[in-house]
Design a protein around this motif. Structure first.
Motif, PDB file in Angstrom:
ATOM      1  N   MET A 121       0.840  -1.185   0.000  1.00 43.47           N
ATOM      2  CA  MET A 121       0.000   0.000   0.000  1.00 43.47           C
ATOM      3  C   MET A 121       0.883   1.245   0.000  1.00 43.47           C
ATOM      4  SD  MET A 121      -3.080  -1.184  -0.039  1.00 43.47           S
ATOM      5  CE  MET A 121      -4.052   0.246   0.429  1.00 43.47           C
ATOM      6  N   ALA A 122       0.350   2.325  -0.580  1.00 33.92           N
ATOM      7  CA  ALA A 122       1.091   3.585  -0.585  1.00 33.92           C
ATOM      8  C   ALA A 122       0.900   4.306   0.730  1.00 33.92           C
ATOM      9  CB  ALA A 122       0.608   4.472  -1.731  1.00 33.92           C
ATOM     10  N   GLN A 123       1.963   4.867   1.229  1.00 39.42           N
ATOM     11  CA  GLN A 123       1.931   5.615   2.485  1.00 39.42           C
ATOM     12  C   GLN A 123       2.522   6.991   2.262  1.00 39.42           C
ATOM     13  OE1 GLN A 123       4.043   3.289   5.343  1.00 39.42           O
ATOM     14  NE2 GLN A 123       2.546   1.606   5.359  1.00 39.42           N
ATOM     15  N   ILE A 124       1.885   8.003   2.865  1.00 36.89           N
ATOM     16  CA  ILE A 124       2.367   9.380   2.760  1.00 36.89           C
ATOM     17  C   ILE A 124       2.752   9.863   4.146  1.00 36.89           C
ATOM     18  CG2 ILE A 124       1.786  11.738   2.102  1.00 36.89           C
ATOM     19  CD1 ILE A 124      -0.218  10.605   0.154  1.00 36.89           C
ATOM     20  N   ASP A 125       3.973  10.256   4.297  1.00 33.69           N
ATOM     21  CA  ASP A 125       4.482  10.729   5.587  1.00 33.69           C
ATOM     22  C   ASP A 125       4.550  12.256   5.547  1.00 33.69           C
ATOM     23  OD1 ASP A 125       5.589  11.116   8.006  1.00 33.69           O
ATOM     24  OD2 ASP A 125       7.540  10.205   7.543  1.00 33.69           O
ATOM     25  N   THR A 126       3.652  12.928   6.342  1.00 30.82           N
ATOM     26  CA  THR A 126       3.621  14.401   6.365  1.00 30.82           C
ATOM     27  C   THR A 126       4.287  14.971   7.611  1.00 30.82           C
ATOM     28  OG1 THR A 126       1.450  14.338   7.417  1.00 30.82           O
ATOM     29  CG2 THR A 126       1.491  14.427   5.015  1.00 30.82           C
ATOM     30  N   SER A 127       4.940  14.123   8.352  1.00 31.62           N
ATOM     31  CA  SER A 127       5.583  14.605   9.582  1.00 31.62           C
ATOM     32  C   SER A 127       6.718  15.556   9.248  1.00 31.62           C
ATOM     33  CB  SER A 127       6.099  13.421  10.403  1.00 31.62           C
ATOM     34  OG  SER A 127       7.060  12.715   9.676  1.00 31.62           O
ATOM     35  N   ILE A 146       6.820  16.197   1.854  1.00 30.07           N
ATOM     36  CA  ILE A 146       5.981  14.987   1.921  1.00 30.07           C
ATOM     37  C   ILE A 146       6.791  13.799   1.397  1.00 30.07           C
ATOM     38  CG2 ILE A 146       3.870  13.888   1.125  1.00 30.07           C
ATOM     39  CD1 ILE A 146       2.639  16.643   0.809  1.00 30.07           C
ATOM     40  N   ALA A 147       6.939  12.797   2.201  1.00 28.13           N
ATOM     41  CA  ALA A 147       7.649  11.570   1.791  1.00 28.13           C
ATOM     42  C   ALA A 147       6.620  10.504   1.418  1.00 28.13           C
ATOM     43  CB  ALA A 147       8.536  11.096   2.925  1.00 28.13           C
ATOM     44  N   ILE A 148       6.740   9.963   0.212  1.00 28.04           N
ATOM     45  CA  ILE A 148       5.791   8.954  -0.276  1.00 28.04           C
ATOM     46  C   ILE A 148       6.485   7.607  -0.364  1.00 28.04           C
ATOM     47  CG2 ILE A 148       4.273   8.271  -2.157  1.00 28.04           C
ATOM     48  CD1 ILE A 148       3.989  11.198  -2.879  1.00 28.04           C
ATOM     49  N   HIS A 149       5.885   6.607   0.180  1.00 32.03           N
ATOM     50  CA  HIS A 149       6.422   5.238   0.128  1.00 32.03           C
ATOM     51  C   HIS A 149       5.367   4.322  -0.489  1.00 32.03           C
ATOM     52  CE1 HIS A 149       8.368   1.510   1.182  1.00 32.03           C
ATOM     53  NE2 HIS A 149       7.264   1.114   1.834  1.00 32.03           N
ATOM     54  N   VAL A 150       5.715   3.660  -1.593  1.00 26.30           N
ATOM     55  CA  VAL A 150       4.782   2.769  -2.300  1.00 26.30           C
ATOM     56  C   VAL A 150       5.274   1.343  -2.165  1.00 26.30           C
ATOM     57  CG1 VAL A 150       3.694   2.219  -4.493  1.00 26.30           C
ATOM     58  CG2 VAL A 150       4.216   4.605  -3.924  1.00 26.30           C
TER      59      VAL A 150
END
Length: 264
Positions: free
Chosen positions: A1-7, A21-25
């Motif tokens: 699943m794709a995850q978006i890290d906005t921390s 914004i770091a995006i991990h797919v």
């Protein structure tokens, strides 16, 4: 699943600074799906069989070597092929749109005494008309009547699913080579102006009429004598300069003229 890290990642930032914004797919589910699709298509796909033409190849069977070039006079038939031309292009029938090919044939030994009017006959590649063989096909079928009668019986059994396609092919091959049946020996002689299509048509007729004994040879001096006498008797022009050779000479002449013309 794709995850978006906005921390913000900790630490103090300047006021008004843009958040990163770091995006991990995770591609693991997609790889699994692709493997499942590939497996599905491999198991469910039907491979296309190559469409090939099955022909009855000429065979020497069990004949002794010294007898391989011999045939009974009643079984032999010689076909001299020729193509009609309009200028330097093959002539075409106005109704069918097919190239006009002529077959001059004789049975048995060539009659160079010209004692009969039937020494040389003319036919064409017509095929079937209203399910009846016409042209050269009719002649060849009548010469191979015993084999064709059995062949039609085998074809009916195959269509009625009494025998399989493999059984039909094997039985048809044995039937065409049955030495106990009266079968013709056909000699195909392409003339100098015969097109490749004319030769293929002749071989197709061998296959259609289940003729297993045939050969391809060049016309002889005797064949030329027969054709010249046929020309005189019927007012036709058969023997003429080779069209392809004439075109080649004309092309070379034009090329030489161009080379010899001085530049202005």
């Amino acid at each position: 699943m794709a995850q978006i890290d906005t921390s913000s990642g900790g630490g103090k930032k300047k006021k008004g600074a843009q958040k990163k914004i770091a995006i991990h797919v995770d591609f693991t589910p997609m790889v699994d799906m692709n493997m499942l699709l590939i497996t599905f298509f491999m198991l469910c796909t039907t491979m296309i069989k190559s469409q090939t033409l099955q022909i009855v190849l000429p065979t020497n069977e069990d004949v002794k070597k010294e007898q391989q070039s011999q045939a009974k006079q009643s079984e032999a038939i010689t076909m001299i092929l020729d193509t009609e031309y309009n200028g330097d292009k093959p002539a075409v029938d106005a109704e069918t749109g097919k190239t006009l090919h002529n077959i001059y044939y004789y049975e048995g030994i060539a009659d160079t005494t010209f004692s009969t009017d039937a020494y040389l006959k003319k036919e064409q590649f017509i095929g079937n008309v209203n399910r009846e063989a016409q042209g050269i096909r009719k002649i060849l079928r009548s010469k191979n009547e015993e084999v064709m009668k059995e062949y039609e019986t085998l074809k009916t059994q195959w269509k009625n699913k009494e025998i399989t396609k493999e059984e039909f092919d094997n039985l048809a091959k044995k039937n065409a080579a049955d030495s106990l049946k009266t079968r013709p020996v056909v000699v195909i002689k392409p003339g100098p102006n015969t097109t490749y299509e004319g030769l293929i048509n002749a071989i197709d007729e061998m296959n259609i009429n289940q003729i297993s004994r045939y050969s391809i040879e060049l016309p002889t001096h005797t064949d030329t004598l027969l054709l010249r006498h046929y020309e005189q008797a019927h007012g036709e022009t058969i023997i003429r300069p080779t069209i392809r050779a004439t075109k080649a000479v004309a092309a070379s002449t034009v090329a030489s003229d161009d080379e010899s013309t001085p530049n202005s």
